[in-house]
Scaffold this motif. Structure first.
Motif, PDB file in Angstrom:
ATOM      1  N   TYR A 145      23.720 -32.096 -28.877  1.00 41.29           N
ATOM      2  CA  TYR A 145      23.806 -31.216 -27.897  1.00 41.29           C
ATOM      3  C   TYR A 145      22.727 -31.224 -26.825  1.00 41.29           C
ATOM      4  O   TYR A 145      22.756 -30.400 -25.985  1.00 41.29           O
ATOM      5  N   ASP A 146      21.589 -31.934 -27.259  1.00 42.07           N
ATOM      6  CA  ASP A 146      20.454 -31.954 -26.230  1.00 42.07           C
ATOM      7  C   ASP A 146      20.787 -32.505 -25.062  1.00 42.07           C
ATOM      8  O   ASP A 146      21.276 -33.360 -24.702  1.00 42.07           O
ATOM      9  N   THR A 147      20.135 -31.632 -23.906  1.00 45.00           N
ATOM     10  CA  THR A 147      20.463 -32.279 -22.526  1.00 45.00           C
ATOM     11  C   THR A 147      19.169 -31.918 -21.987  1.00 45.00           C
ATOM     12  O   THR A 147      18.367 -30.869 -22.405  1.00 45.00           O
ATOM     13  N   PRO A 181      30.439 -28.808 -20.971  1.00 46.67           N
ATOM     14  CA  PRO A 181      29.023 -28.967 -20.699  1.00 46.67           C
ATOM     15  C   PRO A 181      28.574 -28.642 -19.463  1.00 46.67           C
ATOM     16  O   PRO A 181      29.076 -28.581 -18.542  1.00 46.67           O
ATOM     17  N   ASP A 204      16.807 -28.655 -22.871  1.00 45.61           N
ATOM     18  CA  ASP A 204      15.224 -28.804 -23.466  1.00 45.61           C
ATOM     19  C   ASP A 204      14.512 -27.706 -22.075  1.00 45.61           C
ATOM     20  O   ASP A 204      13.406 -27.446 -22.597  1.00 45.61           O
ATOM     21  N   ASP A 249      24.244 -24.898 -22.167  1.00 45.50           N
ATOM     22  CA  ASP A 249      22.998 -25.075 -22.490  1.00 45.50           C
ATOM     23  C   ASP A 249      22.215 -23.580 -22.899  1.00 45.50           C
ATOM     24  O   ASP A 249      21.514 -23.436 -23.651  1.00 45.50           O
TER      25      ASP A 249
END
Length: 558
Positions: free
Chosen positions: A295-297, A249, A301, A254
């Motif tokens: 997986y949203d961070t 991560p 974004d 991302d």
């Protein structure tokens, strides 16, 4: 299986070709490999026939019989995908470099020689060149805009070029035991390529020619057009899970996942969602949301484009009706207007300003708003009337500022210097003339109309006879909190010449396009006698044309 000569010197490149029912494309593919300018003495080809039933296996055997020292063939029952054939090809690879080639596709003659030469010279572990789609196959071209010796996921569009059609240093693959995942039905090249790229000491790209020709079959059987959305979403989720196993991560992950949510997931929302029945639509929203939230961070974004971010947030909050409106609007408006609110630039879409949405979902970030504005700017009229420069046109902008759009003149140094392009101003001296434009917002997210008149008297009176022609770039400026977006006005084929006279002075003003297509205003102060003679000669020579163009002598009050 055919065996190469064991005494042959190790080649520079091993080309691995997984083959399954690729006739008649396979013949061109093989010809392109065996015709490489790198030479057969520097080449090894390993073709793995994955249970073909179209005669492709026989063609491979014929080629192997003709080139036994170069060409190795493996036959195996169909495995269901290219992963196992690629792994088996790697087992037999002896080249310093390994290149994977689809059996439908083909290479330009000098591809391998150029890639090996640059890869060796630069010390690259992975290097690839421009890929072009053939017969209607789409290939994103952002990665191939220029040659770069060093690229990473964070400073390039590399996430949008995750196919395995690259030259890999074999020692890199062996050192890290990088192999294809056998449990992926599709997309097995993505985690393989990602893992190689993150371990590579240097990744490079060449754009000096087309290296790889990616072919779309006439029957489109090499693309999964017939799969339903559930199957495709499950396949995407599996690929992303494998990438999560090899990328920790953080910013790198991302960056990679930006591609999946922007491409694969977005297609489900823009293409599939509008065609589904009601319950299926909600099932799709629920499934996409589950994957997104996994997986949203904040980093993801921040990297998502405004169109993609808005769709995902609306799906996440279950706003199906608004999402369908947004998808329909985005399909009709590839470049919708920008909306400046409290100094923040938003991308206009249905729902902006509604209580049910977060305005941050509409923020135009990442991106370059000034380029977006420039692309939407259209001039419909430009002329000098009396002592004013008048412009009328359209621009993709709405703003809450009274002076949200301004017309300005920017002096140009000399005739050889063209106007600067679109840019952002943070600390610019005040122009010699500037005035706010009237901006009339369009309906339902269409472009706005603007009209503006800029008094020229102060500018005219600074022009001296002995200084010759003075040139000004005609600019439109959009002020925001962080700076000012400064746009050259496109001139098209417009041109106009006017003579303006006061009691003691005469000026000639000329509107024209410069070599870049930008509108330029030129001002020259003329001696009165010369101006009158020029005007008289022209009136006698072209009375009808002069009248039609409304070219007159305007008197200015001192």
């Amino acid at each position: 299986m055919s065996e190469p000569d064991p005494d042959r010197t190790a080649p520079d490149v091993t080309v691995v070709i997984p083959v399954y029912n690729a006739m008649p494309y396979l013949r061109r593919c093989l010809d392109s490999v065996l015709g490489q300018t790198i030479g057969l003495d520097r080449l090894q080809v390993v073709a793995v026939d994955d249970g073909s039933s179209d005669g492709g296996g026989d063609l491979l055997d014929d080629v192997a019989a003709a080139c036994p020292d170069v060409f190795t063939v493996l036959h195996q029952p169909n495995s269901g995908g290219p992963a196992l054939p690629c792994n088996r090809g790697l087992e037999l690879a002896t080249g310093r470099w390994v290149y994977f080639l689809g059996a439908d596709d083909y290479l330009s003659p000098t591809s391998l020689a150029r890639l090996v030469d640059r890869g060796d010279a630069w010390g690259s572990d992975v290097i690839f060149g421009t890929m072009r789609g053939e017969s209607g196959r789409f290939v994103d071209q952002r990665m191939y805009r220029r040659t770069r010796r060093d690229i990473t996921f964070l400073d390039s569009p590399l996430p949008y070029a995750l196919s395995n059609t690259k030259l890999f240093r074999r020692s890199l693959l062996d050192e890290h035991q990088i192999r294809y995942a056998l449990d992926l039905r599709v997309g097995s090249d993505q985690p393989f390529t990602v893992e190689a790229l993150i371990h590579a000491r240097r990744v490079s790209v060449l754009n000096d020619q087309v290296y790889y020709h990616a072919v779309k079959r006439d029957d489109a059987s090499n693309i999964t057009y017939t799969m339903d959305w559930r199957t495709r979403l499950a396949d995407i989720a599996d690929v992303m899970a494998h990438i999560a196993d090899v990328v920790e991560p953080g910013p790198l992950r991302d960056a990679v996942y930006t591609r999946h949510f922007t491409w694969e997931i977005s297609k489900l929302l823009t293409r599939d969602l509008p065609t589904l029945a009601g319950t299926e639509q909600y099932d799709l929203l629920t499934s996409v949301t589950a994957l997104f939230e996994l997986y949203d961070t904040p980093g993801l974004d921040a990297r998502l484009g405004p169109r993609t971010r808005l769709r995902l947030r609306l799906a996440q909050t279950g706003q199906l009706e608004l999402l369908l409106k947004v998808v329909g609007y985005q399909r009709m408006h590839r470049k919708p207007p920008l909306a400046v609110r409290d100094g923040v630039v938003h991308l206009w879409s249905p729902g902006l300003g509604s209580w049910s949405v977060d305005p941050r979902w509409y923020v135009f970030s990442p991106g370059k708003p000034h380029l977006y504005l420039a692309a939407s700017l259209e001039l419909t009229a430009a002329q000098v009337i009396a002592d004013e420069l008048e412009l009328v046109g359209r621009i993709g902008l709405t703003t809450d500022r009274a002076d949200g759009l301004r017309l300005a003149l920017m002096p140009l140094a000399d005739d050889r210097d063209g106007p600067p392009g679109t840019r952002i101003l943070t600390d610019e001296p005040d122009p010699p003339a500037e005035v706010a434009a009237t901006l009339t917002a369009g309906d339902d997210g269409t472009a706005s109309e603007f009209a503006v008149r800029l008094p020229l008297v102060p500018t005219l009176r600074t022009t001296r006879i002995d200084e010759g022609e003075q040139r000004y770039s005609v600019r439109l400026r959009v002020p925001v909190t962080t700076g000012c977006y400064d746009l050259p006005v496109p001139a098209g084929d417009r041109g106009q010449q006017r003579i303006v006279r006061s009691a003691l002075h005469v000026w000639q003003t000329t509107l024209r396009s410069d070599r870049t297509g930008a509108l330029v205003l030129s001002i020259e102060r003329l001696p009165v006698a010369r101006a009158v003679r020029a005007w008289t000669r022209r009136l006698r020579r072209e009375p009808d044309a002069v009248a039609a163009r409304s070219t007159t002598i305007h008197r200015l009050e001192e």
